[in-house]
Structure formats: structure tokens, C-alpha cells
Design a protein around this motif. Sequence first.
Motif, short mmCIF file in Angstrom:
data_model
loop_
_atom_site.label_atom_id
_atom_site.label_comp_id
_atom_site.label_asym_id
_atom_site.label_seq_id
_atom_site.Cartn_x
_atom_site.Cartn_y
_atom_site.Cartn_z
N ASN A 190 5.78 -4.08 -0.61
CA ASN A 190 4.74 -3.78 0.38
C ASN A 190 4.44 -2.28 0.44
O ASN A 190 3.28 -1.87 0.53
CB ASN A 190 5.18 -4.27 1.76
N LEU A 191 5.49 -1.46 0.38
CA LEU A 191 5.30 -0.01 0.38
C LEU A 191 4.50 0.43 -0.84
O LEU A 191 3.59 1.26 -0.74
CB LEU A 191 6.65 0.70 0.41
N LYS A 192 4.85 -0.13 -1.99
CA LYS A 192 4.16 0.23 -3.23
C LYS A 192 2.68 -0.11 -3.15
O LYS A 192 1.82 0.68 -3.55
CB LYS A 192 4.80 -0.49 -4.42
N ASP A 193 2.36 -1.28 -2.62
CA ASP A 193 0.96 -1.71 -2.51
C ASP A 193 0.16 -0.73 -1.65
O ASP A 193 -0.97 -0.36 -1.99
CB ASP A 193 0.87 -3.11 -1.92
N ILE A 194 0.74 -0.32 -0.53
CA ILE A 194 0.05 0.60 0.37
C ILE A 194 -0.16 1.96 -0.30
O ILE A 194 -1.24 2.56 -0.20
CB ILE A 194 0.84 0.75 1.69
N LEU A 195 0.84 2.44 -1.01
CA LEU A 195 0.73 3.74 -1.68
C LEU A 195 -0.30 3.71 -2.81
O LEU A 195 -1.07 4.65 -2.99
CB LEU A 195 2.10 4.17 -2.23
N ILE A 196 -0.32 2.63 -3.57
CA ILE A 196 -1.28 2.50 -4.67
C ILE A 196 -2.71 2.47 -4.12
O ILE A 196 -3.62 3.10 -4.66
CB ILE A 196 -0.97 1.25 -5.51
N GLU A 197 -2.89 1.76 -3.00
CA GLU A 197 -4.22 1.71 -2.38
C GLU A 197 -4.63 3.08 -1.86
O GLU A 197 -5.78 3.50 -1.99
CB GLU A 197 -4.23 0.68 -1.24
N TYR A 198 -3.68 3.79 -1.28
CA TYR A 198 -3.95 5.15 -0.78
C TYR A 198 -4.40 6.07 -1.92
O TYR A 198 -5.37 6.81 -1.79
CB TYR A 198 -2.69 5.69 -0.10
N ALA A 199 -3.70 6.01 -3.05
CA ALA A 199 -4.07 6.84 -4.19
C ALA A 199 -5.44 6.45 -4.73
O ALA A 199 -6.22 7.31 -5.17
CB ALA A 199 -3.01 6.73 -5.29
N ALA A 200 -5.75 5.15 -4.68
CA ALA A 200 -7.04 4.67 -5.18
C ALA A 200 -8.21 5.18 -4.34
O ALA A 200 -9.34 5.28 -4.82
CB ALA A 200 -7.05 3.14 -5.21
N THR A 201 -7.94 5.54 -3.08
CA THR A 201 -9.01 6.06 -2.21
C THR A 201 -9.17 7.58 -2.33
O THR A 201 -9.99 8.17 -1.64
CB THR A 201 -8.73 5.72 -0.73
N GLY A 202 -8.36 8.21 -3.20
CA GLY A 202 -8.48 9.64 -3.41
C GLY A 202 -7.29 10.44 -2.94
O GLY A 202 -7.24 11.66 -3.12
N GLY A 203 -6.32 9.78 -2.31
CA GLY A 203 -5.12 10.48 -1.88
C GLY A 203 -4.21 10.79 -3.06
O GLY A 203 -4.27 10.13 -4.10
N THR A 204 -3.39 11.80 -2.91
CA THR A 204 -2.45 12.20 -3.95
C THR A 204 -1.04 11.90 -3.46
O THR A 204 -0.65 12.34 -2.38
CB THR A 204 -2.58 13.69 -4.28
N VAL A 205 -0.29 11.14 -4.25
CA VAL A 205 1.07 10.76 -3.89
C VAL A 205 2.05 11.49 -4.80
O VAL A 205 1.90 11.48 -6.03
CB VAL A 205 1.30 9.24 -4.02
N ILE A 206 3.05 12.12 -4.21
CA ILE A 206 4.11 12.78 -4.97
C ILE A 206 5.43 12.16 -4.54
O ILE A 206 5.78 12.19 -3.36
CB ILE A 206 4.15 14.30 -4.71
N ILE A 207 6.14 11.56 -5.49
CA ILE A 207 7.43 10.97 -5.16
C ILE A 207 8.52 11.53 -6.07
O ILE A 207 8.25 11.87 -7.23
CB ILE A 207 7.42 9.43 -5.27
#
Length: 270
Positions: A190-207
Amino acid sequence: MAVSNEMTTSQGNGVANPRMAVSIRGLVKRFGAKTAVNNLNLDIPVSSFYGLVGPNGAGKTTTLRMLTGLLAPDAGSVSIFGHDVWTDVNAAKRMIGVMPESSQIFDRLTGMQLLVYSGMLRGMKRKESIARARDLIKAFDLQDSANVMVADYSTGMTKKICLASAMIHSPRVLVLDEPFEAVDPVSSANLKDILIEYAATGGTVIISSHVMALVERMCTHVAVIDKGHVCASGTVDEVAAGQDLEDRFLQLVGGRHAAAHLDWLDGGAR
């Protein structure tokens, strides 16, 4: 891409790249005689899902703490969309969401209260904080626990509420240190799905992560960090260079050796 100890021109000339979500130049941090981060240079593109990987003690967490304004560097700079984290700190921090550790949150609040508090701490009006908190509670499947104290949450639920608290102000860059550690497979998915969607909207994820399979599956880009500097960076395919990412990682950082032969460790065969 820089798949070696040599930096590309854009990373090695000491000038931050304002077109990047994050641009790091010459970052140094020492703790006594130990140099944790050693002249680290890195560019993180906008809307990338960027993984930082490295062995224990490589400098990943120290780098993330300097990137987010939680730890002052001894030298070098970090800019977020062209805003220097240490000279333009308020502007930079408004664009960053940092997932706190469970020990860093007020766990005597309910999940709903924690999110509303997090929003208001970021300067949001109470009404807007409540509306966004409700949206996040629903998105993270925490409706049944919204009015339960966070201290009574499971590990997976706590990870979710910590991530939600980092997202409530709609940051442009989301920074997560080992976000899936000790999380069950369902919560992790569930966490991964939310993060992938966030990145798809233009957000940048750093893990940061030690799990190569996760980085290879989720991330668009990766940087291998060892002894406080970048050994390789680029897209996952570029860094892997036709190999399994874990094999390439071991090739870059070394440290793998033949299994130790312990005469007394025989599985009870005698």
C-alpha cells in the motif's frame, strides 16, 4: 550518468543545477576523526523515484539529514529546486516532506490529531489540515484507527501515519529513510502504491534502502554510496549495467568474501 568515482561535469564544477529537484555539491560531514560524508556530489531529477543504497555506515542517513536541513554540513551545499537548504532554509523546507521515525512523533495523539497537528505546524489553516488529514486517513486505510492513539498502532500502521504526516503539506520532494523496514507485505504494498502515484504526479521521492530488489523494482534512478561518496549514479538500468542490481552493487562497494568455514557449525550432522 556517473558510474564511477569520476563525476560528470555538471556534478563536478561545484555549481548547483537549479533544474534538478535536489542538487548536492561537495558535501562533507565529519564526526571527530571519522569522515561520514566525503565530498559527495549528486543530482536528483524532478519526478524521479530515487534510491540511495550503500553498506552500513556508508553515509546515506547523514546525507539525508543534511539534505533536509536537520544536520549542518562541514562543507558543501544542497539546493532544492535552486533554493539552498542552508542559506534559504525556510523556502527549501517548505518544499520538503520528511518521514519521521516512530520515536520522533507524538504517539499519545490519535492518528487524526497527529496529522492535523503536522499540517498546522507547517502553517496550514486548521480547516485545511482537517480536510487533508481525512483524505490521508482514507488513502492509507486507517479509517478504523483514526481516533486511536498512535502508541497503540502496529508497526505498519505507524509507518503509514508517519508517511502521511510527511505528505500533508503537499511537498515537492519526499525524503524517506528505510521506509519499508519492519513493515508487513500488505502495508508495504500500500505504501509503495501511494509513493508511485505521488511520483507520477510530479513529486520527487528519495529513499534509502538496503533491499536491492525493492530499489530495482520501484526506483527510476539510483546512487550507490560507499565511504561517504558516490560510486555510481544514474537510472537503475545504467547503474546495473546489464547485471542484477545487487551483483553490481557488490561489485562497486566490495566487501563480499568466501563463506567462513566453522568446523563446529555443522547443523547437527555429527
